[in-house]
Design a protein around this motif. Structure first.
Motif, PDB file in Angstrom:
ATOM      1  N   HIS A  30       0.834  -1.207   0.000  1.00  0.00           N
ATOM      2  CA  HIS A  30       0.000   0.000   0.000  1.00  0.00           C
ATOM      3  C   HIS A  30       0.866   1.253   0.000  1.00  0.00           C
ATOM      4  O   HIS A  30       0.593   2.209  -0.735  1.00  0.00           O
ATOM      5  CB  HIS A  30      -0.922  -0.004   1.223  1.00  0.00           C
ATOM      6  N   ASP A  31       1.931   1.240   0.818  1.00  0.00           N
ATOM      7  CA  ASP A  31       2.829   2.396   0.885  1.00  0.00           C
ATOM      8  C   ASP A  31       3.538   2.615  -0.449  1.00  0.00           C
ATOM      9  O   ASP A  31       3.685   3.760  -0.905  1.00  0.00           O
ATOM     10  CB  ASP A  31       3.866   2.201   2.000  1.00  0.00           C
ATOM     11  N   GLU A  32       3.971   1.510  -1.062  1.00  0.00           N
ATOM     12  CA  GLU A  32       4.656   1.619  -2.354  1.00  0.00           C
ATOM     13  C   GLU A  32       3.702   2.145  -3.422  1.00  0.00           C
ATOM     14  O   GLU A  32       4.080   2.969  -4.260  1.00  0.00           O
ATOM     15  CB  GLU A  32       5.222   0.259  -2.762  1.00  0.00           C
ATOM     16  N   TYR A  33       2.462   1.630  -3.408  1.00  0.00           N
ATOM     17  CA  TYR A  33       1.458   2.083  -4.363  1.00  0.00           C
ATOM     18  C   TYR A  33       1.192   3.573  -4.176  1.00  0.00           C
ATOM     19  O   TYR A  33       1.100   4.325  -5.158  1.00  0.00           O
ATOM     20  CB  TYR A  33       0.169   1.284  -4.173  1.00  0.00           C
ATOM     21  N   LYS A  34       1.064   3.993  -2.904  1.00  0.00           N
ATOM     22  CA  LYS A  34       0.798   5.397  -2.610  1.00  0.00           C
ATOM     23  C   LYS A  34       1.945   6.284  -3.090  1.00  0.00           C
ATOM     24  O   LYS A  34       1.725   7.334  -3.706  1.00  0.00           O
ATOM     25  CB  LYS A  34       0.594   5.583  -1.111  1.00  0.00           C
ATOM     26  N   LYS A  35       3.189   5.832  -2.850  1.00  0.00           N
ATOM     27  CA  LYS A  35       4.353   6.606  -3.284  1.00  0.00           C
ATOM     28  C   LYS A  35       4.406   6.700  -4.808  1.00  0.00           C
ATOM     29  O   LYS A  35       4.734   7.750  -5.360  1.00  0.00           O
ATOM     30  CB  LYS A  35       5.644   5.970  -2.751  1.00  0.00           C
ATOM     31  N   GLN A  36       4.081   5.591  -5.486  1.00  0.00           N
ATOM     32  CA  GLN A  36       4.098   5.587  -6.942  1.00  0.00           C
ATOM     33  C   GLN A  36       3.029   6.515  -7.503  1.00  0.00           C
ATOM     34  O   GLN A  36       3.267   7.237  -8.474  1.00  0.00           O
ATOM     35  CB  GLN A  36       3.910   4.159  -7.473  1.00  0.00           C
ATOM     36  N   ARG A  37       1.831   6.491  -6.896  1.00  0.00           N
ATOM     37  CA  ARG A  37       0.761   7.380  -7.334  1.00  0.00           C
ATOM     38  C   ARG A  37       1.164   8.843  -7.147  1.00  0.00           C
ATOM     39  O   ARG A  37       0.905   9.684  -8.012  1.00  0.00           O
ATOM     40  CB  ARG A  37      -0.530   7.096  -6.561  1.00  0.00           C
TER      41      ARG A  37
END
Length: 244
Positions: A30-37
């Motif tokens: 989730h954190d990685e997805y949020k950072k990528q977004r």
């Protein structure tokens, strides 16, 4: 029965540990997805953008003039296709071999975005009808009957407010297009953050679309001649079957 209690304790620990592991993985994902977004949104807000500063059209190219531009391309109608000795051959109007038979549109474009452009590639937007080749190598492509779609700019690392010049050559009176007047060129930008963008250019006019975020795969696809070769071969085989 002690061994059952022990096994149950071990199993409970494993299950607990498994759920903890899954929870940590989900949290990281989730954190990685949020950072990528957030990275993508930042890239979109600060994207590079080419805008036209000037457009010069010349009705007849000069043999004495050496084009001094960042990118020079020649747009050619695909007139005929044949398979000769097993090789796919694309035929063009050989009038393009003589400079005096050519006209061109020369664009000066500026990077009015907020991010530096690392590379620029110009491709054909109508691959079934038009080949796009590097002007300096036109004799080789025309005489050898090769197909090509992508031409890379000689200029790299175009900073914000820096300019880029593009010259598009045509045979006089032969601007490749479709029945619906589809724009024939796409300018691809790779920025220094490794994001890819495309801008459709309706040459030889001043119409250029705003940049759209794309993928590396789409850029490779735009330069890839193999699907067109397969398509032309299949059509030729079908015509041959019908003729029999």
């Amino acid at each position: 029965m002690e061994w059952l209690a022990f096994a149950g304790s071990v199993l409970g620990g494993l299950i607990s540990g498994l759920f903890t592991f899954i929870g940590v993985r989900l949290s990281i994902s989730h954190d990685e997805y949020k950072k990528q977004r957030e990275r993508i949104e930042k890239a979109k807000n600060e994207k590079p953008r080419l805008e036209i500063v000037s457009l010069k059209t010349v009705d007849e190219a000069s043999e004495t003039e050496v084009p001094n531009n960042d990118c020079n391309v020649l747009a050619l109608d695909i007139e005929k296709f044949r398979v000769e000795e097993g090789r796919s051959c694309f035929y063009y109007n050989e009038a393009a071999l003589e400079i005096k038979n050519l006209t061109f549109a020369e664009y000066e474009l500026i990077n009015n975005g907020s991010t530096e452009i690392e590379d620029i590639c110009v491709t054909s937007n109508i691959p079934d009808f038009m080949s796009l080749i590097e002007f300096e190598r036109k004799d080789f492509y025309i005489k050898e009957r090769f197909l090509n779609y992508g031409v890379w700019s000689n200029k790299r690392y175009i900073k914000p407010k820096d300019t880029f010049t593009l010259r598009v050559y045509y045979i006089k009176g032969e601007i490749p297009t479709t029945t619906f007047g589809c724009p024939e060129l796409v300018i691809w930008l790779r920025d220094v953050n490794d994001f890819v963008w495309s801008q459709t250019l309706d040459a030889p006019t001043k119409d250029i679309e705003k940049p759209i975020m794309r993928s590396d795969a789409l850029l490779r696809e735009a330069c890839d001649i193999l699907p067109t070769i397969r398509s032309f071969r299949e059509k030729m085989e079908q015509r041959g079957k019908h003729a029999r």
